[in-house]
Design an enzyme around this catalytic site. Sequence first.
Site, PDB file in Angstrom:
ATOM      1  N   ILE A  66      39.723  23.017  15.587  1.00 52.94           N
ATOM      2  CA  ILE A  66      39.677  23.880  16.772  1.00 52.94           C
ATOM      3  C   ILE A  66      40.506  23.318  17.929  1.00 52.94           C
ATOM      4  O   ILE A  66      41.013  24.085  18.744  1.00 52.94           O
ATOM      5  CB  ILE A  66      38.213  24.171  17.193  1.00 52.94           C
ATOM      6  CG1 ILE A  66      38.154  25.419  18.095  1.00 52.94           C
ATOM      7  CG2 ILE A  66      37.574  22.951  17.845  1.00 52.94           C
ATOM      8  CD1 ILE A  66      36.760  25.978  18.275  1.00 52.94           C
TER       9      ILE A  66
ATOM     10  N   ASN B  89      26.762  19.914  24.900  1.00 51.54           N
ATOM     11  CA  ASN B  89      25.384  19.562  25.221  1.00 51.54           C
ATOM     12  C   ASN B  89      25.134  19.935  26.686  1.00 51.54           C
ATOM     13  O   ASN B  89      26.063  20.292  27.414  1.00 51.54           O
ATOM     14  CB  ASN B  89      25.098  18.084  24.932  1.00 51.54           C
ATOM     15  CG  ASN B  89      25.995  17.163  25.734  1.00 51.54           C
ATOM     16  OD1 ASN B  89      26.141  17.288  26.947  1.00 51.54           O
ATOM     17  ND2 ASN B  89      26.627  16.214  25.055  1.00 51.54           N
TER      18      ASN B  89
ATOM     19  N   VAL C 218      32.267  18.234  17.385  1.00 54.65           N
ATOM     20  CA  VAL C 218      33.323  19.049  17.993  1.00 54.65           C
ATOM     21  C   VAL C 218      33.413  18.793  19.499  1.00 54.65           C
ATOM     22  O   VAL C 218      34.508  18.804  20.074  1.00 54.65           O
ATOM     23  CB  VAL C 218      33.132  20.545  17.665  1.00 54.65           C
ATOM     24  CG1 VAL C 218      31.947  21.152  18.392  1.00 54.65           C
ATOM     25  CG2 VAL C 218      34.387  21.325  17.957  1.00 54.65           C
ATOM     26  N   ASP C 219      32.300  18.549  20.143  1.00 54.81           N
ATOM     27  CA  ASP C 219      32.287  18.282  21.579  1.00 54.81           C
ATOM     28  C   ASP C 219      33.133  17.053  21.905  1.00 54.81           C
ATOM     29  O   ASP C 219      34.011  17.088  22.777  1.00 54.81           O
ATOM     30  CB  ASP C 219      30.833  18.084  22.039  1.00 54.81           C
ATOM     31  CG  ASP C 219      30.654  18.010  23.539  1.00 54.81           C
ATOM     32  OD1 ASP C 219      31.572  18.381  24.298  1.00 54.81           O
ATOM     33  OD2 ASP C 219      29.560  17.593  23.968  1.00 54.81           O
TER      34      ASP C 219
ATOM     35  N   SER D 283      25.607  24.432  17.257  1.00 55.02           N
ATOM     36  CA  SER D 283      24.276  23.879  16.949  1.00 55.02           C
ATOM     37  C   SER D 283      24.067  23.429  15.513  1.00 55.02           C
ATOM     38  O   SER D 283      22.976  23.006  15.155  1.00 55.02           O
ATOM     39  CB  SER D 283      23.145  24.849  17.332  1.00 55.02           C
ATOM     40  OG  SER D 283      22.976  24.893  18.727  1.00 55.02           O
TER      41      SER D 283
ATOM     42  N   GLY E 186      25.674  20.938  13.881  1.00 61.27           N
ATOM     43  CA  GLY E 186      25.930  19.517  13.660  1.00 61.27           C
ATOM     44  C   GLY E 186      24.664  18.724  13.916  1.00 61.27           C
ATOM     45  O   GLY E 186      23.614  18.943  13.287  1.00 61.27           O
TER      46      GLY E 186
END
Length: 169
Positions: free
Chosen positions: A12, A25, A34-35, A118, A120
């Site tokens: 992404i 978060n 991914v964050d 959500s 992961g």
Amino acid sequence: MTAVMSVRRADITTMAVDAIVNAANESLLGGGGVDGAIHRAAGPGLQDECETLHGCATGSAKLTGGYALPATYVIHAVGPVWHGGDRGEALALASAYEAAIVLAQEHRCRTVAFPSISTGIYGYPKAQAAEVAVRSVARALASAPYVEEVTFCAYDDEDLAIYRGILSR
């Protein structure tokens, strides 16, 4: 015109779209998965801007610039932690996806890419999360005429198969 929803396996952080959605978060200050990948790829400007936003509630979303990413914007959507499904997780997850589409519409984003929010470390079962994602995005797109294309960005072959199955119905 009806928006097109599709799935593709991709990183992404490399997608050249108007907005990518971050599975964030509540602090918005980065994390794992991914964050963390989005924060690393965007560079320090993203972190600096996120610090000014004072977090984001579960089921909500906030928008920042894309910085070093090819995407113009990052929409930080906060999904729920999975507790077995009886604590309103589906409603909170749907709300996060819908809030992201609302922000995309407000900022005139024609193309948007979503990860599987959500699934992961938050532990939401992938197939259930994908059902919520597709259903809630489709519902939100009815009120977002500017958004033309939504891509669900699959992390692995399992995610790809799940989304292909849902989108082919």
